[in-house]
Write a protein that holds these residues in place. Structure first.
Motif, PDB file in Angstrom:
ATOM      1  N   ALA A   8       0.832  -1.207   0.000  1.00  0.00           N
ATOM      2  CA  ALA A   8       0.000   0.000   0.000  1.00  0.00           C
ATOM      3  C   ALA A   8       0.865   1.254   0.000  1.00  0.00           C
ATOM      4  CB  ALA A   8      -0.930  -0.005   1.211  1.00  0.00           C
ATOM      5  N   LYS A  99      -4.538   1.969   4.525  1.00  0.00           N
ATOM      6  CA  LYS A  99      -5.665   1.044   4.486  1.00  0.00           C
ATOM      7  C   LYS A  99      -6.870   1.730   3.866  1.00  0.00           C
ATOM      8  CE  LYS A  99      -8.495  -2.036   7.212  1.00  0.00           C
ATOM      9  NZ  LYS A  99      -8.893  -2.516   8.514  1.00  0.00           N
ATOM     10  N   GLY A 102      -6.282   2.045   0.198  1.00  0.00           N
ATOM     11  CA  GLY A 102      -6.354   0.718  -0.418  1.00  0.00           C
ATOM     12  C   GLY A 102      -7.775   0.226  -0.549  1.00  0.00           C
ATOM     13  N   LYS A 105      -9.423   1.952  -3.460  1.00  0.00           N
ATOM     14  CA  LYS A 105      -8.946   1.443  -4.744  1.00  0.00           C
ATOM     15  C   LYS A 105      -9.592   0.112  -5.071  1.00  0.00           C
ATOM     16  CE  LYS A 105      -4.499   3.773  -4.832  1.00  0.00           C
ATOM     17  NZ  LYS A 105      -3.068   3.620  -4.841  1.00  0.00           N
ATOM     18  N   LYS A 106      -9.752  -0.762  -4.057  1.00  0.00           N
ATOM     19  CA  LYS A 106     -10.354  -2.064  -4.292  1.00  0.00           C
ATOM     20  C   LYS A 106     -11.800  -1.910  -4.752  1.00  0.00           C
ATOM     21  CE  LYS A 106      -7.454  -4.608  -1.084  1.00  0.00           C
ATOM     22  NZ  LYS A 106      -7.375  -5.289   0.188  1.00  0.00           N
TER      23      LYS A 106
END
Length: 112
Positions: A8, A99, A102, A105-106
């Motif tokens: 990350a 986090k 991330g 982005k997911k």
């Protein structure tokens, strides 16, 4: 868990450099880290050459794809050096920030 944080951090750093390279690069990244992590002047002084090295590795990997694999080990070393400068509280803030980035982005990847 450390690998997730590393990935990350690397992704955020590299994408940040790609976007900021024409607009101040290292200084802008250092400013962002200073704001988010409340870095001291001493930490900023120690981090600047490390971030410059990280930017140079990213540029080298982009210009010379054959070096990308070799540069991964160097990036791991840079990550360790950055973490050694941060306080435990700053590491937690960084971890939470990575986090959050991330997770976003997911979610976006699933929509594409």
């Amino acid at each position: 868990m450390k690998k997730v944080i590393f990935v990350a951090l690397l992704a955020a750093s590299l994408s940040g450099f790609a976007q900021e390279s024409k607009k101040g690069g290292v200084d802008k990244m250092l400013g962002k880290m200073t704001t988010e992590l409340s870095l001291t002047a001493d930490q900023q002084e120690k981090l600047k050459p490390i971030l410059e090295e990280q930017q140079a590795l990213k540029k080298d990997s982009k210009e010379n794809p054959d070096n990308a694999e070799a540069n991964k080990a160097k990036v791991k070393d840079i990550k360790k050096r950055i973490q050694a400068i941060l306080t435990p509280e700053q590491k937690e803030i960084q971890k939470a920030s990575m986090k959050a980035k991330g997770d976003g982005k997911k979610e976006n990847e699933g929509n594409e």
